[in-house]
Scaffold this active site. Sequence first.
Site, mmCIF file in Angstrom:
data_model
loop_
_atom_site.group_PDB
_atom_site.id
_atom_site.type_symbol
_atom_site.label_atom_id
_atom_site.label_comp_id
_atom_site.label_asym_id
_atom_site.label_seq_id
_atom_site.Cartn_x
_atom_site.Cartn_y
_atom_site.Cartn_z
ATOM 1 N N HIS A 53 -44.633 26.501 4.760
ATOM 2 C CA HIS A 53 -45.473 27.262 5.692
ATOM 3 C C HIS A 53 -45.088 27.027 7.148
ATOM 4 O O HIS A 53 -44.705 25.923 7.543
ATOM 5 C CB HIS A 53 -46.963 26.996 5.454
ATOM 6 C CG HIS A 53 -47.452 25.621 5.775
ATOM 7 N ND1 HIS A 53 -47.849 25.253 7.036
ATOM 8 C CD2 HIS A 53 -47.669 24.536 4.986
ATOM 9 C CE1 HIS A 53 -48.281 23.997 7.021
ATOM 10 N NE2 HIS A 53 -48.174 23.533 5.805
ATOM 11 N N ASP A 57 -45.731 18.519 9.304
ATOM 12 C CA ASP A 57 -46.454 19.463 8.454
ATOM 13 C C ASP A 57 -46.501 20.811 9.182
ATOM 14 O O ASP A 57 -47.311 21.005 10.070
ATOM 15 C CB ASP A 57 -47.865 18.929 8.203
ATOM 16 C CG ASP A 57 -48.728 19.817 7.343
ATOM 17 O OD1 ASP A 57 -48.197 20.760 6.751
ATOM 18 O OD2 ASP A 57 -49.944 19.553 7.269
ATOM 19 N N HIS A 96 -51.646 15.120 8.786
ATOM 20 C CA HIS A 96 -52.623 15.734 9.684
ATOM 21 C C HIS A 96 -52.914 14.842 10.884
ATOM 22 O O HIS A 96 -53.975 14.934 11.499
ATOM 23 C CB HIS A 96 -53.920 16.105 8.957
ATOM 24 C CG HIS A 96 -53.831 17.393 8.215
ATOM 25 N ND1 HIS A 96 -54.926 18.184 7.958
ATOM 26 C CD2 HIS A 96 -52.773 18.046 7.675
ATOM 27 C CE1 HIS A 96 -54.545 19.259 7.284
ATOM 28 N NE2 HIS A 96 -53.233 19.195 7.096
ATOM 29 N N GLU A 104 -43.871 20.562 0.998
ATOM 30 C CA GLU A 104 -44.952 20.087 1.863
ATOM 31 C C GLU A 104 -44.676 18.669 2.348
ATOM 32 O O GLU A 104 -43.703 18.031 1.943
ATOM 33 C CB GLU A 104 -46.281 20.097 1.091
ATOM 34 C CG GLU A 104 -47.127 21.331 1.300
ATOM 35 C CD GLU A 104 -47.772 21.366 2.678
ATOM 36 O OE1 GLU A 104 -47.572 20.420 3.483
ATOM 37 O OE2 GLU A 104 -48.484 22.342 2.961
ATOM 38 N N GLU A 115 -51.261 28.899 6.028
ATOM 39 C CA GLU A 115 -51.499 27.934 4.951
ATOM 40 C C GLU A 115 -52.668 27.026 5.289
ATOM 41 O O GLU A 115 -53.479 26.700 4.410
ATOM 42 C CB GLU A 115 -50.237 27.097 4.694
ATOM 43 C CG GLU A 115 -50.310 26.201 3.475
ATOM 44 C CD GLU A 115 -50.970 24.843 3.727
ATOM 45 O OE1 GLU A 115 -51.342 24.179 2.745
ATOM 46 O OE2 GLU A 115 -51.092 24.446 4.913
ATOM 47 N N GLU A 116 -52.765 26.612 6.531
ATOM 48 C CA GLU A 116 -53.782 25.637 6.921
ATOM 49 C C GLU A 116 -55.201 26.203 6.862
ATOM 50 O O GLU A 116 -56.163 25.451 6.899
ATOM 51 C CB GLU A 116 -53.499 25.107 8.332
ATOM 52 C CG GLU A 116 -52.184 24.344 8.485
ATOM 53 C CD GLU A 116 -52.185 22.993 7.778
ATOM 54 O OE1 GLU A 116 -53.201 22.652 7.152
ATOM 55 O OE2 GLU A 116 -51.167 22.291 7.853
#
Length: 366
Positions: free
Chosen positions: A80, A203, A341, A260, A237-238
């Site tokens: 993503h 990410d 994250h 990922e 995606e998030e």
Amino acid sequence: MAEERSTLRRELLQELLWAYGPGGQEESVRDICRRELEPCVDETWVDKAGNLVGFLRGSGSGSQEAKTYDDARGTRVLAHMDELSMIVKRVEPDGTLHVTPSGVMYPANFGLGPVAILGDNVTLTGVLSLGSEHTTKESLRIWQTKPDKGDKSLDWVHVFVFTGCTPEELAAAGVHPGTRVCVERSKRTLVDVGDYIGSYFMDDRASVTALLHAAQVLQSRSQRPSDDVYFVFTTNEEIGGVGASYASRTLPGDLTIALEVGPTEAEYDTTVGGGPIVAYSDSRCVYDKAVADRLMDIATELDLSPQAAVLGAFESDASHAKASGLSPRAGLLCVQTLSTHGYEVIPSSGIAALTDVVVEFLLNPA
């Protein structure tokens, strides 16, 4: 040659990290991906969800003239493009911005400091701020979060974005409710930490880099995958796996694999010093055992010390697609990552390892 490839991967990763890509506004990232992808595949396009798709015809597909997408077997490999960000909820009379998260994180994940305000007309620099720690109960918003006084964790109601602008100047720049706010580029420069590298937004820029490199490696070889391959760089995606769900519904094939970042925590028996993480399940789906087993076998054969994991509090493009009934089979392959994250750290060799597993899987899936 290996050192040269490593340097090129790092340069591409850095370029991707510096590009802003909040959910629904991934154009800058997509432009870089398209530039790198087009020379490596037979066709590229951007679909209605904003995904970038690169099609590599498999050796068993027949001639280009006989090829139709509908009757092709295909594997979709996804990474993503979007990043965690903030979104303006309101512009205050003093020109500060009240923001809420776009994706799951807290202000501490980003840290107080410079942010980029992506106005419709101008990108401005602001500062994510809390206020002075030298305050008493009279400044209750700040007092609540003080480690020696309050009892509240720092949350979005406590912080604001200082802009140095008037509401009129913000309006002229195209800043309004709905404007995205990102961690500023100066905080997105790669740092070396021994045999590891760190930055915000590994990410999913690390996995995007790996997927682009996988396409480049396949293009450099005379052997093609037997099945068609769709390299998909997804949007949103998030905030729900929107792009992946659309791609899984509209592209041929019955297998979706997501690349990922993977959490490295004792509860999963995973470490950042280990090898790539292969997920057998996450909070949304159970991945296909045969696919996960094959990924594990390949990584083992490549002497990469893979780590099998049953993940909680984790979702991916592939698990969204499978849980929604849009892909009958799914797999998840992750670069082992410290502090997902947050300010994320991966091994310097992590992207290359992910690339090697993807290439071998596409050439020898069974």
